[in-house]
Design an enzyme around this catalytic site. Structure first.
Site, short mmCIF file in Angstrom:
data_model
loop_
_atom_site.label_atom_id
_atom_site.label_comp_id
_atom_site.label_asym_id
_atom_site.label_seq_id
_atom_site.Cartn_x
_atom_site.Cartn_y
_atom_site.Cartn_z
N GLY B 12 0.83 -1.21 0.00
CA GLY B 12 0.00 0.00 0.00
C GLY B 12 0.86 1.25 0.00
CB THR B 141 3.79 0.17 6.79
OG1 THR B 141 2.45 -0.14 7.19
CG2 THR B 141 4.68 0.07 8.03
CG ASP B 143 -1.13 -0.90 8.47
OD1 ASP B 143 -2.08 -0.09 8.45
OD2 ASP B 143 -1.07 -1.88 7.72
NE ARG B 191 -9.03 -5.68 7.56
CZ ARG B 191 -10.23 -6.13 7.14
NH1 ARG B 191 -10.45 -7.41 6.97
NH2 ARG B 191 -11.22 -5.31 6.86
CD GLU B 246 -8.65 -1.51 7.44
OE1 GLU B 246 -9.38 -1.48 6.44
OE2 GLU B 246 -7.41 -1.50 7.37
NE ARG B 299 -3.20 3.42 0.43
CZ ARG B 299 -3.36 2.16 0.07
NH1 ARG B 299 -3.40 1.21 0.96
NH2 ARG B 299 -3.47 1.84 -1.20
#
Lengths: 419, 419
Positions: B12, B141, B143, B191, B246, B299
């Site tokens: 991503g 990332t 995340d 996630r 999410e 993002r």
């Protein structure tokens, strides 16, 4: 003797409605011969009915100036429509009672279609009741659907936000389409008029880039034609970015977001037209998709407000006071475009009788013949409205938004009012 | 003789991954004694397998500089995981074939967990195959879940975006709660790790403001406790703003967004945990709600990137080249925090064996005991990462994002490769 003024925010708030409030308050402070204090309604017109008034004279010049940088409604807004005088005479009598008690002679309502109607009624009925108020409407709506005015304060900033977001998300999707998401769908506001959907189109600054398809509330949804267009764009560009209005409906006028689908518990579908379109794309074309629903993020995005919009929001607030001081009532300041290239505008004025309850939709020649994009004519109209940046101040990495004291005015009526 | 370098974007994309690309390319241009040309993979590692290489030496210094301002992956990224050598030896043989043909001696992979693993494999296997590559991983990332490094480039900008958006939407909801929406729900990415959800918490700069409740993927969802908290916040503050990951799941590990609900056509629920939570609030508490799903907007939001994040993204790209030139392989530059107040950081280095396939989740003491918010310790960690603004240049009201020529390198192998 100067009379006090009442100012209220009405309906959905915007990134720049507080700039209009600053325009009203700062202009009023310059007209002390005519205007005493500006009282704001706490939670809009409800503040007048319940005699819950905020004394803006307690706020420093710096605090009022800070309103230009702050989204949302600093005094609270309300979705509350006054009924007709035949249906609820007591609401008007109560308004007059409160306004009399606080020596209020000016009435400024900052809102969209519904509030223009309310403002007009207050102007007419106060006169009929023997307590004439100078009532001026201050335009505001992200939907950009007020007539006569070239555009509506609040819209330019949403337009800039959604176009920027679509451009950014488009770059994201484009760069990963080879192995990941092929179809991206972004849902925007504007239930009846497609102005915000149209603004998404500004993101396409080069042919073939996002968005590839726009779904307007003005154009009934044709599933087959839409799916064919998605397929064609994915084949041609490797991906397809879609912008869709929350108010998209089919030829029978049925909203897609309320398509009658029930979940296992028998509840109506969870809402959102973007997931509905996404499911269609997955089910019928088998393409990987992602979807976004910007919701309030779009209309609160002061961090990416349009400088033009901000200036116009301030200008209509200021002009409303000047119109009132000049004795005009039942009117609204408008934005008059005098030139598109270079963009020039000035303030005009329109009677509320011509504004109230009239909705301005997208002209058909702003939409391409296939119904899926905007025309050059539309771009020429929209482009100047998103021009210029007006970043708020930042502190510790976040916007520094103003919070007012919102000191209550001492109640003078002895009565309560049940809404 | 200098060897050429291969650079690829993986997984991503982010608002600042192109800044890392700029760091790699600009640093390589300064080390001409060691590094010849930088070839970028078109669509990431796929570009290496299919010998679809981009010659970045055709890009002007100004174009490469422009990458700092541009979100998405300028060369294309890919979700493509190399299999183990036992399962697919031909992929590694092909990489070596292509790298040999183009005299490539340096391998830079810009990605997250999966790509750290790929980078490690390439480093080890190329050696075993007798064509040793200097392989350095460039962390990226949103995340923020890579181990050892204090933070991951890409995260700080998402964090700034989601915190700003929550703050803005919170002001909107707060100002209208009297007569309109009482509960607002914003869904964010992440996630498995709740870092982005935690960043939403930074928006609460004053007690009682948005967000009131955060739902982390690290804390199993407890419906009853959640609904009680919503009710309490609405009673106390007039409204409740909720941030949700999410990846929220229940005690059995079942994702809420995949709760098994089917629509009338038998399709699985249209996705999105925000609408699911919203439906719960409506059904069980009868409160008016709105929800937003930021999806890729978060993002890709280069327009509100963190200056700190941007600088770190650039720095790890530059450091990767310097490590490679110094002969280090199978490593990744890291961000080392040397002080939180004032914030200071430097570049460190870690072996990929310690990075690959390890996931860093939120420590429990970053989450309040009730599981619904972030602690001061978490704030101290997060705050510096969103510090500073780095607005892109604007043109006609929209960000001016770079587009490279992306000229293809002439193929040298005579073979095609089927993915």
């Amino acid at each position: 003797m100067p009379k006090n003024a009442f100012y209220a925010q009405s309906g959905g708030v915007t990134a720049v409605i507080n700039a209009s409030a600053a325009g009203v308050i700062e202009a009023a402070r310059k007209h002390r011969k005519h205007i005493g204090k500006v009282y704001a309604g706490r939670n809009g017109i409800i503040g007048a009915l319940t005699e819950d008034l905020i004394d803006t004279s307690k706020e420093s010049p710096a605090a009022i100036k800070g309103l230009r940088n702050t989204p949302g409604g600093a005094f609270g807004s309300a979705r509350y429509k006054l009924k007709s005088i035949e249906k609820n005479r007591r609401e008007y009598e109560r308004l007059v009672e409160v306004f009399k008690a606080h020596d209020i002679g000016y009435f400024f309502l900052n809102g969209g279609n519904d509030s223009a109607d309310t403002c007009l009624k207050v102007s007419q009925i106060s006169q009929a009741m023997g307590y004439p108020l100078t009532a001026v409407h201050v335009p505001k709506t992200v939907d950009n659907d007020l007539p006569i005015t070239d555009c509506c304060p609040g819209f330019g900033s949403v337009a800039k936000y959604v176009a920027t977001s679509m451009m950014e998300a488009g770059l994201d999707v484009e760069s990963m389409a080879k192995t990941s998401t092929k179809v991206f769908i972004m849902e925007v506001m504007g239930r009846h008029a497609g102005w915000i959907t149209a603004a998404l189109g500004l993101a396409q600054t080069q042919p073939g880039t996002a968005p590839h398809i726009l779904l307007f509330p003005e154009i009934p949804f044709d599933e087959e034609k839409f799916l064919a267009a998605v397929k064609m764009n994915v084949e041609k560009h490797g991906y397809c970015a879609v912008g869709v209005s929350e108010g998209l409906h089919d030829a029978d006028g049925k909203f897609l977001a309320e398509s009658g689908i029930k979940d296992a518990f028998g509840h109506a579908q969870l809402g959102g037209v973007a997931p509905r379109i996404a499911e269609l794309v997955r089910g019928k074309l088998g393409l990987k998709h992602h979807w976004a629903v910007a919701d309030y993020l779009q209309r609160a995005a002061r961090h990416i407000a349009s400088k033009t919009d901000l200036e116009q929001a301030y200008a209509v607030g200021k002009a409303a006071v000047e119109l009132a001081v000049a004795g005009q009532s039942g009117v609204m300041p408008t934005i008059v475009r005098t030139s598109s290239k270079p963009y020039r505008w000035k303030i005009g004025v329109a009677p509320l009788t011509a504004i109230a309850n009239v909705e301005k939709k997208m002209p058909r020649d702003f939409i391409t013949p296939d119904g899926f994009h905007i025309t050059q004519k539309c771009r020429n109209y929209l482009s100047p409205l998103i021009a210029g940046e007006a970043f708020p101040p930042f502190e510790n990495g976040l916007p520094k938004y103003a919070r007012l004291k919102n000191a209550a005015v001492k109640k003078k009526t002895k009565t309560d009012f049940a809404l």
